[in-house]
Design a protein around this motif. Structure first.
Motif: not given
Length: 372
Positions: A202-206, A208-209
């Motif tokens: 999920k791109t909205g979960v910081k 994860y990135w």
């Protein structure tokens, strides 16, 4: 010490000449799709336009992708050819300043400026008027020549390593083809090689990135080695996406976007849903790439003029390849694996050289480093 400046429009010609798209081939056509990000040059095009016009460029011209300028796609043409309308074609007014201007326009300062002045949000494009008015540092001729030579010397070494890698890949392909042609038994592609999908956290979960795990997407296809990717994910991100961490040497094939491009992972990495990772318990990883080349070529041939805009699982299920005997595969892998290892080493050196080039350039252009 700051140098005087001149407007870019005074130093280059913005070319607009066009020709029929039917003159272009995959060997001399350049678009934003086959230009590589971060000043990585260009790879062979997978297709050319079927209708309309293409722009003309000549050897020595500077080509800049004008879509999403933050990808920093730029190259100095090494041949005469054709390009898409989204590529700017700049011809230096003075031949003696060709290398210097290429260095200036490759700098982060230029791409930051173009990004800041670009128009649009989803697909930002550089503003031509702003680009024309870009302020180019303009030291004396001796310093411009020095900066141009520094930049071109590093670039030539980068090109030399790329050529070595191309020749090594060609050699590996010929060795593979020799044994492939001798094989007689034909089997489904998927009897030998497994097709693995990918996924995106999920791109909205910081959380994860921004980690240390390379995250391969169609934008990251190398030539063919990929060591760095545009995006990176964390361990929690890997756990929450439909991709596992694929080992060094894994072959990736793009399924959407720029379809049918093949890449080799130079380090362990995860992959997104627009690509497939090819693995096998039968075929050595160093040889999967060459089986995949033949399969993708067959799929393109079957498309026969139809837009080749996606590859799905059933496409691989319908493909058949020759089965090489296990003893031959083992011996072939022993020869080809070291060639791929050398390619990875060359790509690692190119990353180091590019980092040196990109850190030196701002110091040279600002006058921090100058001739005594």
């Amino acid at each position: 010490m700051e140098y005087p400046v001149r407007k870019l429009n005074e130093l280059v010609t913005f070319r607009r000449e066009v020709a029929s798209c039917h003159k272009a081939t995959i060997y001399d056509y350049i678009s934003t799709e086959n230009m590589l990000s971060d000043r990585g040059g260009v790879v062979e095009a997978t297709n050319v336009p079927a209708k309309g016009k293409v722009k003309i460029f000549n050897k020595g011209d500077i080509l800049i992708s004008n879509i999403r300028p933050y990808f920093k796609k730029i190259l100095k043409a090494k041949f005469d050819g054709y390009c898409s309308s989204d590529v700017l074609v700049l011809t230096p007014v003075s031949l003696s300043d060709e290398d210097y201007l290429y260095g200036v326009l490759s700098a982060d300062t230029f791409f930051d400026y173009v990004t800041k002045t670009s128009k649009g949000t989803k697909m930002p494009r550089g503003d031509i008027d702003a680009i024309r008015n870009y302020s180019v540092p303009w030291p004396d001729h001796e310093m411009r020549t020095f900066i141009g030579e520094v930049y071109s010397t590093i670039d030539k070494k980068l090109d030399a390593n790329k050529l070595i890698n191309k020749n090594l890949l060609d050699l590996a392909r010929r060795l593979f083809d020799q044994e492939y042609q001798k094989a007689r038994k034909v089997v489904p592609f998927t009897d030998l090689i497994q097709i693995n999908g990918g996924g995106t956290p999920k791109t909205g979960v910081k959380d994860y990135w921004g980690g240390s795990i390379p995250f391969f997407t169609p934008k990251d296809v190398g030539d063919p080695i990929t060591l760095e990717t545009e995006k990176y994910i964390t361990e929690p991100g890997l756990a929450k996406c439909n991709s596992r961490l694929y080992p060094k040497g894994t072959t990736f094939v793009t399924a959407r976007g720029t379809v049918g491009k093949l890449g080799l992972a130079g380090v362990p990495m995860a992959v997104n849903q627009s690509c497939y990772a090819l693995t096998s318990e039968i075929i050595p990883s160093s040889l999967i790439y060459f089986f995949a080349e033949k399969t993708v070529k067959s799929l393109r041939k079957k498309a026969n003029g139809v837009v080749f805009n996606a590859i799905v699982m059933r496409d691989f299920n319908s493909e058949r390849v020759k089965e090489i005997k296990p003893t031959v595969l083992s011996k072939l892998s022993e020869v080809i694996r070291p060639l791929i290892d050398i390619m990875i080493i060359n790509e690692e050196e190119n990353i180091q050289l590019a980092n040196i080039r990109d850190s030196l350039l701002p110091k040279l252009l600002s006058g921090e480093i100058k001739l005594s």
